[in-house]
Design an enzyme around this catalytic site. Structure first.
Site, PDB file in Angstrom:
ATOM      1  N   GLY A   1     -19.852 -33.599   9.584  1.00 14.63           N
ATOM      2  CA  GLY A   1     -18.539 -33.606   8.927  1.00 14.63           C
ATOM      3  C   GLY A   1     -18.091 -32.251   8.413  1.00 14.63           C
ATOM      4  O   GLY A   1     -17.307 -32.175   7.475  1.00 14.63           O
TER       5      GLY A   1
ATOM      6  N   ALA B   1     -19.740 -34.440  19.431  1.00 13.47           N
ATOM      7  CA  ALA B   1     -20.915 -34.078  20.225  1.00 13.47           C
ATOM      8  C   ALA B   1     -21.865 -35.271  20.348  1.00 13.47           C
ATOM      9  O   ALA B   1     -22.379 -35.568  21.436  1.00 13.47           O
ATOM     10  CB  ALA B   1     -21.628 -32.876  19.602  1.00 13.47           C
TER      11      ALA B   1
ATOM     12  N   ASP C   1     -11.583 -32.408  20.195  1.00 15.12           N
ATOM     13  CA  ASP C   1     -13.040 -32.300  19.968  1.00 15.12           C
ATOM     14  C   ASP C   1     -13.847 -32.849  21.134  1.00 15.12           C
ATOM     15  O   ASP C   1     -14.809 -32.243  21.591  1.00 15.12           O
ATOM     16  CB  ASP C   1     -13.450 -33.168  18.769  1.00 15.12           C
ATOM     17  CG  ASP C   1     -13.077 -32.558  17.451  1.00 15.12           C
ATOM     18  OD1 ASP C   1     -12.143 -31.754  17.427  1.00 15.12           O
ATOM     19  OD2 ASP C   1     -13.738 -32.899  16.449  1.00 15.12           O
TER      20      ASP C   1
END
Ligand code: PMV
Length: 326
Positions: A114, A122, A164
């Site tokens: 975080g 990931a 992301d």
């Protein structure tokens, strides 16, 4: 047993604004999450998490028992971690048409949780790859990225961009604008990361920006200006790291205005600038966690090590490899 890993990332530009369709440029770094998956005879999941911090403390958590994790990160972060793994396994079951597949899963990561370095993306990407390959199905990196995005959407109540997950699945530097995700030429950048040891709540921070945008037209303009910075960065001459640094400084100022920075992030940003960094900004959702700076010398890393509130500082190399079999 099948093992996959996927890289974390820093945002050179564009976090938060990317949620509203502006472009963002995340860049994969050589810090990875590794997920080992072994099929079970039943339909259960057993999840073991370890080494979820740069500091190397260990999180012991078994999804199949009531034991409380013994950790120095908040339990909500650990529960969030488990949520991403559950959502990733749902995607793997769907992709392989094996709704009842059960797995023993072990996660190791050298990406802090975080903290704006894409730990959840990931883990999600690596878990989907490992679980699908464990049952004999190999997905393309584009499909893994798409499924990881869907997994994040379920965990983050519908608030996520593709940035992301696409970056972690494909590696290198990428540009994401809405559903348009593409690799961009990876510039050789002298990236330094500072970590305050903390974490931000992505959902809450995204909701805060949304509320500001709804209340004030100029907050909407600020989000658009972040998009303008990304477009300006794309026009910068190749290798013009000084221009990229100036634009990163500008981007940080706008994120600060949107209320997603923090005292420790600002302290680290200023320490980096004072040390001669070409530019510095928070990376990811903010609220606490990491900054990214550009500095070809050792000055920024050294200065950060002596900055109150900075727990760790390290140079991060671009990782051109995305998700991979270990
Ligand atoms: O802090 P991270 O690594 O979860 O990054 C969040 C980036 C946001 O733009 C704030 C949200 C998103 O999904 O793009």
């Amino acid at each position: 047993m099948t093992v996959s890993s996927a890289p974390g990332k820093v945002y050179l530009f564009g976090e938060h604004a990317v949620v509203y369709g502006e472009p963002a440029v995340p860049c994969a770094i050589e810090r990875r999450a590794t997920v080992a998956v072994e099929s079970r005879d039943d339909d259960r999941l057993r999840v073991h998490l370890s080494d979820l911090s740069i500091d190397g403390f260990t999180v012991e958590y078994s999804g199949s028992t009531d034991e409380t994790p013994d950790v120095n990160v908040s339990e909500s972060l650990v529960q969030a971690g488990i949520g991403y793994i559950d959502a990733a396994i749902e995607q793997a079951r769907d992709a392989t048409d094996r709704p009842d597949a059960g797995f023993d899963i072990t996660v190791e990561s050298d990406i802090p949780l975080g903290a704006g370095l894409g730990s959840s993306a990931a883990v999600t990407v690596a878990a989907i790859d490992a679980a699908t390959r464990e049952v004999g199905v190999s997905l393309s990196s584009d499909e893994i990225a798409d499924r990881a995005y869907r997994a994040e959407l379920t965990v983050q109540d519908g608030e996520a961009s593709r940035a992301d997950t696409f970056c972690s699945a494909t590696g290198g530097a990428v540009r994401v604008e809405g559903d348009d995700c593409r690799a961009v030429k990876s510039p050789e950048l002298p990236i330094v990361v500072g970590f305050d040891g903390g974490a931000g709540d992505t959902g809450k921070l995204v909701a805060g920006v949304r509320a500001l945008r709804e209340e004030y037209e100029f907050a909407g303009d600020t989000v658009q200006s972040i998009g303008d910075i990304v477009r300006q960065g794309e026009r910068a001459a190749e290798g013009d790291t000084e221009e990229l640094g100036r634009l990163m400084n500008f981007n940080h100022g706008l994120l600060e205005a949107l209320g997603v920075s923090s005292r420790s992030l600002d302290n680290m940003v200023w320490a980096a600038r004072d040390a001669g960094a070409l530019g510095a900004k928070l990376t990811g959702a903010g609220g606490g966690g990491c900054i990214v700076a550009l500095d070809p010398t050792d000055e920024t890393e050294t200065a950060l090590r002596f900055t109150p509130g900075c727990e760790d500082a390290f140079r991060a190399e671009l990782d051109t490899e995305g998700v991979r079999e270990e």
